[in-house]
Design a protein around this motif. Sequence first.
Motif, PDB file in Angstrom:
ATOM      1  N   GLY A 170       0.820  -1.203   0.000  1.00 55.74           N
ATOM      2  CA  GLY A 170       0.000   0.000   0.000  1.00 55.74           C
ATOM      3  C   GLY A 170       0.854   1.252   0.000  1.00 55.74           C
ATOM      4  O   GLY A 170       0.555   2.225  -0.705  1.00 55.74           O
ATOM      5  N   ALA A 171       1.927   1.232   0.769  1.00 56.64           N
ATOM      6  CA  ALA A 171       2.821   2.390   0.834  1.00 56.64           C
ATOM      7  C   ALA A 171       3.534   2.619  -0.497  1.00 56.64           C
ATOM      8  O   ALA A 171       3.633   3.758  -0.978  1.00 56.64           O
ATOM      9  N   ILE A 172       4.031   1.543  -1.107  1.00 54.42           N
ATOM     10  CA  ILE A 172       4.710   1.675  -2.401  1.00 54.42           C
ATOM     11  C   ILE A 172       3.737   2.185  -3.457  1.00 54.42           C
ATOM     12  O   ILE A 172       4.056   3.074  -4.254  1.00 54.42           O
ATOM     13  N   ARG A 173       2.532   1.627  -3.456  1.00 50.68           N
ATOM     14  CA  ARG A 173       1.489   2.072  -4.410  1.00 50.68           C
ATOM     15  C   ARG A 173       1.189   3.548  -4.230  1.00 50.68           C
ATOM     16  O   ARG A 173       1.162   4.312  -5.209  1.00 50.68           O
ATOM     17  N   ASP A 174       0.973   3.978  -3.002  1.00 52.11           N
ATOM     18  CA  ASP A 174       0.572   5.364  -2.763  1.00 52.11           C
ATOM     19  C   ASP A 174       1.705   6.344  -3.043  1.00 52.11           C
ATOM     20  O   ASP A 174       1.455   7.465  -3.509  1.00 52.11           O
ATOM     21  N   LEU A 175       2.941   5.937  -2.766  1.00 54.99           N
ATOM     22  CA  LEU A 175       4.086   6.790  -3.105  1.00 54.99           C
ATOM     23  C   LEU A 175       4.117   7.037  -4.611  1.00 54.99           C
ATOM     24  O   LEU A 175       4.219   8.184  -5.063  1.00 54.99           O
ATOM     25  N   PHE A 176       3.998   5.944  -5.393  1.00 54.33           N
ATOM     26  CA  PHE A 176       4.084   6.113  -6.844  1.00 54.33           C
ATOM     27  C   PHE A 176       2.853   6.805  -7.403  1.00 54.33           C
ATOM     28  O   PHE A 176       2.967   7.654  -8.295  1.00 54.33           O
ATOM     29  N   ALA A 177       1.677   6.479  -6.882  1.00 49.71           N
ATOM     30  CA  ALA A 177       0.451   7.111  -7.380  1.00 49.71           C
ATOM     31  C   ALA A 177       0.474   8.614  -7.141  1.00 49.71           C
ATOM     32  O   ALA A 177       0.020   9.394  -7.987  1.00 49.71           O
ATOM     33  N   ALA A 178       1.002   9.046  -5.997  1.00 52.02           N
ATOM     34  CA  ALA A 178       1.080  10.481  -5.703  1.00 52.02           C
ATOM     35  C   ALA A 178       1.952  11.191  -6.726  1.00 52.02           C
ATOM     36  O   ALA A 178       1.616  12.289  -7.198  1.00 52.02           O
ATOM     37  N   ALA A 191      -9.465  -5.277  -5.499  1.00 49.84           N
ATOM     38  CA  ALA A 191      -8.495  -4.215  -5.186  1.00 49.84           C
ATOM     39  C   ALA A 191      -9.136  -2.835  -5.285  1.00 49.84           C
ATOM     40  O   ALA A 191      -9.983  -2.597  -6.151  1.00 49.84           O
ATOM     41  N   PRO A 192      -8.729  -1.898  -4.421  1.00 43.16           N
ATOM     42  CA  PRO A 192      -9.247  -0.526  -4.512  1.00 43.16           C
ATOM     43  C   PRO A 192      -8.726   0.189  -5.745  1.00 43.16           C
ATOM     44  O   PRO A 192      -7.649  -0.145  -6.264  1.00 43.16           O
ATOM     45  N   THR A 193      -9.477   1.158  -6.226  1.00 47.38           N
ATOM     46  CA  THR A 193      -9.069   1.950  -7.391  1.00 47.38           C
ATOM     47  C   THR A 193      -8.247   3.145  -6.927  1.00 47.38           C
ATOM     48  O   THR A 193      -8.660   3.890  -6.041  1.00 47.38           O
ATOM     49  N   ALA A 194      -7.074   3.327  -7.535  1.00 49.60           N
ATOM     50  CA  ALA A 194      -6.201   4.444  -7.167  1.00 49.60           C
ATOM     51  C   ALA A 194      -6.415   5.668  -8.040  1.00 49.60           C
ATOM     52  O   ALA A 194      -6.026   6.773  -7.675  1.00 49.60           O
ATOM     53  N   GLY A 195      -7.008   5.474  -9.217  1.00 47.28           N
ATOM     54  CA  GLY A 195      -7.303   6.609 -10.083  1.00 47.28           C
ATOM     55  C   GLY A 195      -6.142   7.083 -10.922  1.00 47.28           C
ATOM     56  O   GLY A 195      -6.144   8.215 -11.415  1.00 47.28           O
ATOM     57  N   VAL A 196      -5.142   6.228 -11.116  1.00 46.39           N
ATOM     58  CA  VAL A 196      -4.007   6.596 -11.971  1.00 46.39           C
ATOM     59  C   VAL A 196      -3.560   5.351 -12.727  1.00 46.39           C
ATOM     60  O   VAL A 196      -3.429   4.273 -12.153  1.00 46.39           O
TER      61      VAL A 196
END
Length: 203
Positions: free
Chosen positions: A54-62, A116-121
């Motif tokens: 989750g942390a790796i995903r959110d870092l890259f998505a940001a 899986a949740p949608t990150a929008g990117v």
Amino acid sequence: MFIGAQVSLYPMTSDFVDVITTGLTALTPYKSDLRIETDDMSTLMVGPPEPLFGAIRDLFAAAAKRPEHVTMHVTLSRGCPGEPDDATCRCEVLERAQGESLADRKQLAAQAVGSAPTAGVEIDVQFSLYVMGSDAHMDEIYGCIDFLRESGTFFKTKNFCTRLRGDAGAVFETLRQAFLRFGPAEGHVTIDLTASANSPSLR
């Protein structure tokens, strides 16, 4: 068991400092669950795979939500015999996997990606799975490839790696399942991956 990742973010812009710091800010909610250490080369994250991915995903998505081309390189490892056991890395999925067949693990992995949740990117990833010290390592790798082809994020195979494409939520859940469901539950498994977003080559 020791579970962790070394993560490096590479923005293709002169404003790279702001892109990197924006990405690192996305790690704040995970600091209570992970050991996070950043230096001038990479960020180390150690802990259970649920918040880790989750942390790796959110870092890259940001970083990827900005218009600039950005890439990220990640080295993931679990069960490395050269690292001390870390109680914070306990993982119920790995504990249960010891009694599950390869067919069951493929099915469970597909179900997890489907929810899986949608990150929008939208992102692209190429990665390689390495199963260490197992005589049946190719059975595990072929099983993982079967799962990837049915995951909904599969793009294509390449020499030495597999391409994934799609929403960051589904793609990183695919990676998490590949990391956890394939290879011996108590064995050493690694993933080497490169992620990309907003590449001008795709326009």
